[in-house]
Design a protein around this motif. Structure first.
Motif, PDB file in Angstrom:
ATOM      1  N   UNK A   1      -6.781 -10.052  19.079  1.00 39.92           N
ATOM      2  CA  UNK A   1      -6.892  -8.633  19.426  1.00 39.92           C
ATOM      3  C   UNK A   1      -5.597  -8.073  20.019  1.00 39.92           C
ATOM      4  N   UNK A   2      -4.885  -8.857  20.814  1.00 40.19           N
ATOM      5  CA  UNK A   2      -3.632  -8.357  21.384  1.00 40.19           C
ATOM      6  C   UNK A   2      -2.562  -8.208  20.306  1.00 40.19           C
ATOM      7  N   UNK A   3      -2.499  -9.165  19.387  1.00 37.98           N
ATOM      8  CA  UNK A   3      -1.535  -9.094  18.296  1.00 37.98           C
ATOM      9  C   UNK A   3      -1.808  -7.895  17.404  1.00 37.98           C
ATOM     10  N   UNK A   4      -3.073  -7.661  17.071  1.00 36.49           N
ATOM     11  CA  UNK A   4      -3.431  -6.521  16.220  1.00 36.49           C
ATOM     12  C   UNK A   4      -2.973  -5.212  16.852  1.00 36.49           C
ATOM     13  N   UNK A   5      -3.220  -5.039  18.149  1.00 37.75           N
ATOM     14  CA  UNK A   5      -2.816  -3.799  18.809  1.00 37.75           C
ATOM     15  C   UNK A   5      -1.297  -3.685  18.904  1.00 37.75           C
ATOM     16  N   UNK A   6      -0.597  -4.798  19.102  1.00 37.39           N
ATOM     17  CA  UNK A   6       0.867  -4.739  19.120  1.00 37.39           C
ATOM     18  C   UNK A   6       1.405  -4.320  17.759  1.00 37.39           C
ATOM     19  N   UNK A   7       0.808  -4.866  16.704  1.00 40.08           N
ATOM     20  CA  UNK A   7       1.261  -4.499  15.362  1.00 40.08           C
ATOM     21  C   UNK A   7       0.987  -3.023  15.073  1.00 40.08           C
ATOM     22  N   UNK A   8      -0.156  -2.538  15.511  1.00 41.19           N
ATOM     23  CA  UNK A   8      -0.481  -1.134  15.283  1.00 41.19           C
ATOM     24  C   UNK A   8       0.459  -0.208  16.040  1.00 41.19           C
ATOM     25  N   UNK A   9       0.614  -0.439  17.329  1.00 44.97           N
ATOM     26  CA  UNK A   9       1.444   0.452  18.128  1.00 44.97           C
ATOM     27  C   UNK A   9       2.917   0.309  17.781  1.00 44.97           C
ATOM     28  N   UNK A  10       3.336  -0.880  17.371  1.00 49.01           N
ATOM     29  CA  UNK A  10       4.726  -1.100  17.026  1.00 49.01           C
ATOM     30  C   UNK A  10       5.141  -0.456  15.725  1.00 49.01           C
ATOM     31  N   UNK A  11       4.176  -0.292  14.800  1.00 47.00           N
ATOM     32  CA  UNK A  11       4.485   0.274  13.492  1.00 47.00           C
ATOM     33  C   UNK A  11       4.081   1.739  13.358  1.00 47.00           C
ATOM     34  N   UNK A  12       3.337   2.255  14.338  1.00 46.91           N
ATOM     35  CA  UNK A  12       2.809   3.620  14.228  1.00 46.91           C
ATOM     36  C   UNK A  12       3.932   4.642  14.256  1.00 46.91           C
ATOM     37  N   UNK A  13       3.776   5.693  13.484  1.00 45.87           N
ATOM     38  CA  UNK A  13       4.767   6.766  13.472  1.00 45.87           C
ATOM     39  C   UNK A  13       4.701   7.553  14.774  1.00 45.87           C
ATOM     40  N   UNK A  14       5.771   8.242  15.077  1.00 48.86           N
ATOM     41  CA  UNK A  14       5.825   9.036  16.300  1.00 48.86           C
ATOM     42  C   UNK A  14       4.707  10.073  16.307  1.00 48.86           C
ATOM     43  N   UNK A  15       4.055  10.189  17.435  1.00 49.20           N
ATOM     44  CA  UNK A  15       2.981  11.163  17.573  1.00 49.20           C
ATOM     45  C   UNK A  15       1.605  10.646  17.234  1.00 49.20           C
ATOM     46  N   UNK A  16       1.519   9.449  16.652  1.00 50.75           N
ATOM     47  CA  UNK A  16       0.224   8.874  16.317  1.00 50.75           C
ATOM     48  C   UNK A  16      -0.273   8.041  17.493  1.00 50.75           C
ATOM     49  N   UNK A  17      -1.356   8.476  18.105  1.00 54.78           N
ATOM     50  CA  UNK A  17      -1.892   7.827  19.295  1.00 54.78           C
ATOM     51  C   UNK A  17      -3.082   6.947  18.919  1.00 54.78           C
ATOM     52  N   UNK A  18      -2.934   5.662  19.131  1.00 54.44           N
ATOM     53  CA  UNK A  18      -3.980   4.696  18.819  1.00 54.44           C
ATOM     54  C   UNK A  18      -4.407   3.985  20.088  1.00 54.44           C
ATOM     55  N   UNK A  19      -5.708   3.869  20.288  1.00 52.55           N
ATOM     56  CA  UNK A  19      -6.247   3.154  21.445  1.00 52.55           C
ATOM     57  C   UNK A  19      -7.256   2.121  20.971  1.00 52.55           C
ATOM     58  N   UNK A  20      -7.337   1.036  21.689  1.00 51.26           N
ATOM     59  CA  UNK A  20      -8.371   0.047  21.396  1.00 51.26           C
ATOM     60  C   UNK A  20      -9.690   0.530  21.975  1.00 51.26           C
ATOM     61  N   UNK A  21     -10.739   0.534  21.156  1.00 50.34           N
ATOM     62  CA  UNK A  21     -12.080   0.844  21.644  1.00 50.34           C
ATOM     63  C   UNK A  21     -12.540  -0.290  22.545  1.00 50.34           C
ATOM     64  N   UNK A  22     -13.128   0.056  23.680  1.00 49.75           N
ATOM     65  CA  UNK A  22     -13.531  -0.938  24.662  1.00 49.75           C
ATOM     66  C   UNK A  22     -15.009  -0.805  24.981  1.00 49.75           C
TER      67      UNK A  22
END
Length: 255
Positions: free
Chosen positions: A227-248
């Protein structure tokens, strides 16, 4: 309208619970292990269960829910799902071998379990809330759900691969506030993700580029070990202005 996250993990252990979301106090979307944490009185108030599909992590607590609330309910619990998913429940779960058939309990004319078919494109209205089944692509027949309070909408993907009809349906929601979208696997497991019809960060981000900005995007169904790797990959590759959060678990989304 409030959407409470009871479970949203792609696995168990270390406090993780599998998928279950509660709308108000009497509707749940999927019946994974997160459902089991509700107090007894709140379990007894559940009138409607909307299933995205019939895989075990999304239905695990449905049989136990019915058995638990049977002594105190006088009206049936309605399970809404595709005909394929309902057939699976009847054939493989509520078959008197794995679990009793609660459509026949306590009496064949007064079963605690009631089935209602909900296919892609179908809608169901409860007060001011409207639920619509949207198309997704998984290894078994499955749907996503649009939840519309009349003021705003939340779309929950359930389990899905990249699927053009799903993204078209999401783009057509004129009052979309929040998109809850699965990303089960990290990029290094892209082959497994494709075989099991799940998303990876790289493929999700490519699809999100076609959506308007400013959306509340929550990532769900992450496999616990990654789960930590997936979120790092998402936030690291996301374009500027795209806000992604992990559902908790425990999150409450108001819409």
């Amino acid at each position: 309208m409030e959407l409470q996250v009871l479970g949203c993990s792609g696995g168990i252990g270390a406090g993780n619970r599998t998928t279950s979301l509660r709308l108000g106090d009497n509707v749940v979307i999927d019946a994974g292990t997160g459902l089991a944490d509700l107090p007894l009185a709140e379990l007894a108030r559940i009138d409607h269960v909307f299933l995205t599909h019939a895989h075990l992590d999304h239905i695990a607590c449905l049989p136990l829910l019915l058995d638990t609330v049977a002594p105190v309910r006088t009206t049936p619990v309605t399970v809404h799902a595709s005909q394929s998913a309902l057939d699976t429940l009847q054939r493989h779960i509520f078959n008197w071998q794995v679990w009793p058939d609660f459509t026949q309990i306590p009496h064949p004319d007064r079963g605690l379990l009631r089935y209602e078919v909900m296919e892609r494109g179908d809608t169901f209205t409860l007060g001011e809330l409207t639920l619509t089944a949207l198309p997704v692509l998984h290894t078994v027949p499955a749907v996503a759900y649009r939840m519309d309070s009349g003021k705003a909408s939340v779309v929950f993907s359930g389990d899905t691969d990249d699927h053009a009809p799903f993204w078209q349906a999401v783009a057509a929601v004129d009052n979309l506030q929040t998109l809850i979208i699965e990303t089960a696997f990290a990029d290094h497991e892209a082959a497994l993700a494709r075989a099991s019809r799940h998303l990876t960060p790289q493929r999700l981000l490519a699809a999100l580029g076609a959506l308007p900005g400013g959306l509340d995007i929550r990532i769900t169904h992450l496999k616990p070990f990654d789960h930590e790797l997936i979120m790092r990959e998402l936030t690291g590759q996301a374009s500027a202005g795209l806000q992604l959060k992990r559902l908790l678990q425990g999150d409450v989304i108001r819409f």
